[in-house]
Scaffold this motif. Structure first.
Motif, PDB file in Angstrom:
ATOM      1  N   SER A 191     -40.839   4.899 -21.142  1.00 50.38           N
ATOM      2  CA  SER A 191     -39.482   5.579 -20.816  1.00 50.38           C
ATOM      3  C   SER A 191     -39.980   6.746 -20.359  1.00 50.38           C
ATOM      4  CB  SER A 191     -38.760   5.607 -22.078  1.00 50.38           C
ATOM      5  OG  SER A 191     -39.257   6.580 -22.954  1.00 50.38           O
ATOM      6  N   TRP A 192     -38.803   7.704 -20.478  1.00 51.93           N
ATOM      7  CA  TRP A 192     -39.030   9.105 -19.811  1.00 51.93           C
ATOM      8  C   TRP A 192     -40.069  10.005 -20.421  1.00 51.93           C
ATOM      9  CZ3 TRP A 192     -38.654  13.565 -22.809  1.00 51.93           C
ATOM     10  CH2 TRP A 192     -38.360  13.229 -24.007  1.00 51.93           C
ATOM     11  N   SER A 193     -40.515   9.623 -21.497  1.00 50.61           N
ATOM     12  CA  SER A 193     -41.589  10.261 -22.382  1.00 50.61           C
ATOM     13  C   SER A 193     -42.969  10.312 -21.870  1.00 50.61           C
ATOM     14  CB  SER A 193     -41.496  10.319 -23.865  1.00 50.61           C
ATOM     15  OG  SER A 193     -41.575   8.914 -24.095  1.00 50.61           O
ATOM     16  N   GLU A 194     -43.255   9.206 -20.988  1.00 49.53           N
ATOM     17  CA  GLU A 194     -44.211   9.161 -20.256  1.00 49.53           C
ATOM     18  C   GLU A 194     -44.398   9.290 -18.859  1.00 49.53           C
ATOM     19  OE1 GLU A 194     -47.103   6.460 -22.922  1.00 49.53           O
ATOM     20  OE2 GLU A 194     -45.641   5.228 -22.266  1.00 49.53           O
ATOM     21  N   ASN A 195     -43.079   9.813 -18.312  1.00 49.47           N
ATOM     22  CA  ASN A 195     -42.854   9.722 -17.047  1.00 49.47           C
ATOM     23  C   ASN A 195     -43.021  11.167 -16.454  1.00 49.47           C
ATOM     24  OD1 ASN A 195     -41.783   9.947 -14.550  1.00 49.47           O
ATOM     25  ND2 ASN A 195     -40.084   8.551 -14.908  1.00 49.47           N
ATOM     26  N   PHE A 196     -44.054  11.564 -16.045  1.00 51.19           N
ATOM     27  CA  PHE A 196     -44.445  12.894 -15.722  1.00 51.19           C
ATOM     28  C   PHE A 196     -45.150  12.591 -13.905  1.00 51.19           C
ATOM     29  CE2 PHE A 196     -45.572  12.972 -20.002  1.00 51.19           C
ATOM     30  CZ  PHE A 196     -45.498  14.277 -20.371  1.00 51.19           C
ATOM     31  N   PRO A 197     -44.861  13.825 -13.383  1.00 54.26           N
ATOM     32  CA  PRO A 197     -45.319  13.665 -11.918  1.00 54.26           C
ATOM     33  C   PRO A 197     -46.359  12.993 -11.781  1.00 54.26           C
ATOM     34  CG  PRO A 197     -44.496  16.006 -12.400  1.00 54.26           C
ATOM     35  CD  PRO A 197     -44.447  15.177 -13.938  1.00 54.26           C
ATOM     36  N   TRP A 198     -47.462  13.219 -12.668  1.00 50.06           N
ATOM     37  CA  TRP A 198     -48.900  12.701 -12.501  1.00 50.06           C
ATOM     38  C   TRP A 198     -48.794  11.142 -13.075  1.00 50.06           C
ATOM     39  CZ3 TRP A 198     -47.848  17.604 -14.164  1.00 50.06           C
ATOM     40  CH2 TRP A 198     -47.977  17.827 -15.562  1.00 50.06           C
ATOM     41  N   THR A 199     -47.793  10.611 -13.693  1.00 50.98           N
ATOM     42  CA  THR A 199     -48.016   9.054 -13.907  1.00 50.98           C
ATOM     43  C   THR A 199     -46.924   8.085 -13.159  1.00 50.98           C
ATOM     44  OG1 THR A 199     -46.286   9.358 -15.754  1.00 50.98           O
ATOM     45  CG2 THR A 199     -48.640   9.540 -16.313  1.00 50.98           C
ATOM     46  N   GLN A 223     -38.309   5.014  -8.942  1.00 49.87           N
ATOM     47  CA  GLN A 223     -38.389   4.810 -10.445  1.00 49.87           C
ATOM     48  C   GLN A 223     -36.746   4.347 -10.786  1.00 49.87           C
ATOM     49  OE1 GLN A 223     -40.905   4.672 -12.588  1.00 49.87           O
ATOM     50  NE2 GLN A 223     -42.194   5.035 -10.883  1.00 49.87           N
ATOM     51  N   ALA A 224     -36.777   3.573 -11.987  1.00 49.61           N
ATOM     52  CA  ALA A 224     -35.589   3.352 -12.135  1.00 49.61           C
ATOM     53  C   ALA A 224     -34.678   4.409 -12.869  1.00 49.61           C
ATOM     54  CB  ALA A 224     -35.629   2.017 -13.372  1.00 49.61           C
ATOM     55  N   THR A 225     -33.526   4.126 -12.656  1.00 47.62           N
ATOM     56  CA  THR A 225     -32.560   5.492 -13.315  1.00 47.62           C
ATOM     57  C   THR A 225     -31.837   4.687 -14.472  1.00 47.62           C
ATOM     58  OG1 THR A 225     -30.797   4.586 -11.717  1.00 47.62           O
ATOM     59  CG2 THR A 225     -32.153   6.715 -11.318  1.00 47.62           C
ATOM     60  N   GLY A 226     -31.005   5.478 -15.247  1.00 47.65           N
ATOM     61  CA  GLY A 226     -30.421   5.203 -16.202  1.00 47.65           C
ATOM     62  C   GLY A 226     -31.150   5.002 -17.577  1.00 47.65           C
ATOM     63  N   SER A 227     -30.695   4.202 -18.384  1.00 51.69           N
ATOM     64  CA  SER A 227     -31.622   4.055 -19.781  1.00 51.69           C
ATOM     65  C   SER A 227     -31.490   2.698 -20.240  1.00 51.69           C
ATOM     66  CB  SER A 227     -31.028   4.893 -20.984  1.00 51.69           C
ATOM     67  OG  SER A 227     -29.670   4.445 -21.014  1.00 51.69           O
ATOM     68  N   LYS A 228     -32.448   2.214 -21.260  1.00 50.95           N
ATOM     69  CA  LYS A 228     -32.354   0.899 -21.899  1.00 50.95           C
ATOM     70  C   LYS A 228     -32.182   1.137 -23.261  1.00 50.95           C
ATOM     71  CE  LYS A 228     -35.460  -2.446 -20.959  1.00 50.95           C
ATOM     72  NZ  LYS A 228     -36.952  -2.831 -20.661  1.00 50.95           N
ATOM     73  N   PRO A 229     -31.567   0.272 -24.030  1.00 51.55           N
ATOM     74  CA  PRO A 229     -31.707   0.275 -25.597  1.00 51.55           C
ATOM     75  C   PRO A 229     -33.066   0.199 -26.122  1.00 51.55           C
ATOM     76  CG  PRO A 229     -30.713  -1.780 -24.865  1.00 51.55           C
ATOM     77  CD  PRO A 229     -30.870  -1.082 -23.533  1.00 51.55           C
ATOM     78  N   VAL A 230     -33.291   0.886 -27.103  1.00 48.83           N
ATOM     79  CA  VAL A 230     -34.694   0.925 -27.874  1.00 48.83           C
ATOM     80  C   VAL A 230     -34.886  -0.425 -28.326  1.00 48.83           C
ATOM     81  CG1 VAL A 230     -36.117   1.956 -29.461  1.00 48.83           C
ATOM     82  CG2 VAL A 230     -34.640   3.381 -28.054  1.00 48.83           C
ATOM     83  N   ALA A 231     -35.992  -1.044 -28.176  1.00 49.43           N
ATOM     84  CA  ALA A 231     -36.300  -2.331 -28.987  1.00 49.43           C
ATOM     85  C   ALA A 231     -36.693  -2.152 -30.211  1.00 49.43           C
ATOM     86  CB  ALA A 231     -37.517  -2.755 -28.091  1.00 49.43           C
TER      87      ALA A 231
END
Ligand SMILES: [Zn+2]
Length: 238
Positions: free
Chosen positions: A157-165, A172-180
């Motif tokens: 999710s966002w927490s691993e989404n850095f300019p370098w990843t 990239q996808a937008t919005g959000s997903k329910p937590v599994a």
């Protein structure tokens, strides 16, 4: 200092005055629309930036780890737990043989932590080595900085989404997903995991402003550096 930028006599000289080193470990596995190497990129980068002012050698990352549950996603590679413990154990034994005594493992992948206990035991009992196993993303200060942005964040999710990843030319996808439900995911076959997770994001918003991410990154580098500098037990019998 990156080992790729050193020759062996420099390592020998380093060992005359210090006995610390750093090893990033990650995993090559699906991260939704982010790089398959997210865990490797982040672990290595945080380790290198943290170690930079200290001169402590940073070894090349172990880019494969324990990720059996993502095997229905092409490109993912998993090791058997015995293989992984043996691999890290051999690295530890080599470093111990050269005289390294304080060894920081900067881990970028949750699944790898299963191997940590066995490794710490080996280090203590066979090598008289102090090993710190550091899950960089959920160390206290980094975790707090992440939660301050959004309490909900998970694998890919966002927490691993850095300019370098992120990948160039991939939108990239937008919005959000329910937590599994992680407990449920743990009981699934790889095919069921893929059917449940779809693109692979385990829940949360896909992306946050880079400004937020850079703040979290700074905290992670500082927290990792603090361990390199002051995380060691001065009373350890080495
Ligand atoms: Zn990851």
């Amino acid at each position: 200092m990156r080992i790729a930028d050193m020759h062996w006599r420099q390592v020998e000289d380093w060992l005359k005055r210090d006995n610390r080193c750093v090893l990033p470990v990650g995993s090559t596995e699906q991260h939704a629309l982010l790089s398959l190497c997210v865990d490797n990129i982040l672990a290595e980068r945080v380790a290198l930036e943290a170690a930079a002012p200290t001169g402590v050698p940073v070894f090349p990352p172990v880019n494969y780890g324990l990720t059996a549950y993502f095997m229905a996603y092409p490109g993912t590679i998993t090791l058997q737990p015995e293989t992984y413990v043996a691999l890290l154990g051999d690295i530890l034994a080599s470093l111990a043989g050269h005289g390294f005594r304080r060894f920081l493992i900067v881990n970028g992948h949750g699944g790898n932590a299963d191997a940590s206990e066995e490794l710490l035991t080996q280090a203590r009992e066979r090598h008289r080595m102090q090993v710190i196993w550091h899950n960089w993303w959920n160390a206290p200060a980094t975790r707090a900085a992440t939660r301050a942005v959004d309490a909900e964040g998970s694998h890919a999710s966002w927490s691993e989404n850095f300019p370098w990843t992120r990948l160039e030319q991939v939108t990239q996808a937008t919005g959000s997903k329910p937590v599994a439900d992680m407990d449920l995911v743990d009981t699934m076959t790889p095919t069921q995991v893929r059917e449940t997770l779809g693109d692979g994001n385990m829940g949360g918003v896909y992306q946050k402003p880079d400004e937020d991410m850079l703040k979290i990154w700074e905290v992670a580098v500082r927290e990792t550096r603090e361990l390199i500098e002051n995380g060691w037990d001065p009373n350890a019998q080495l």
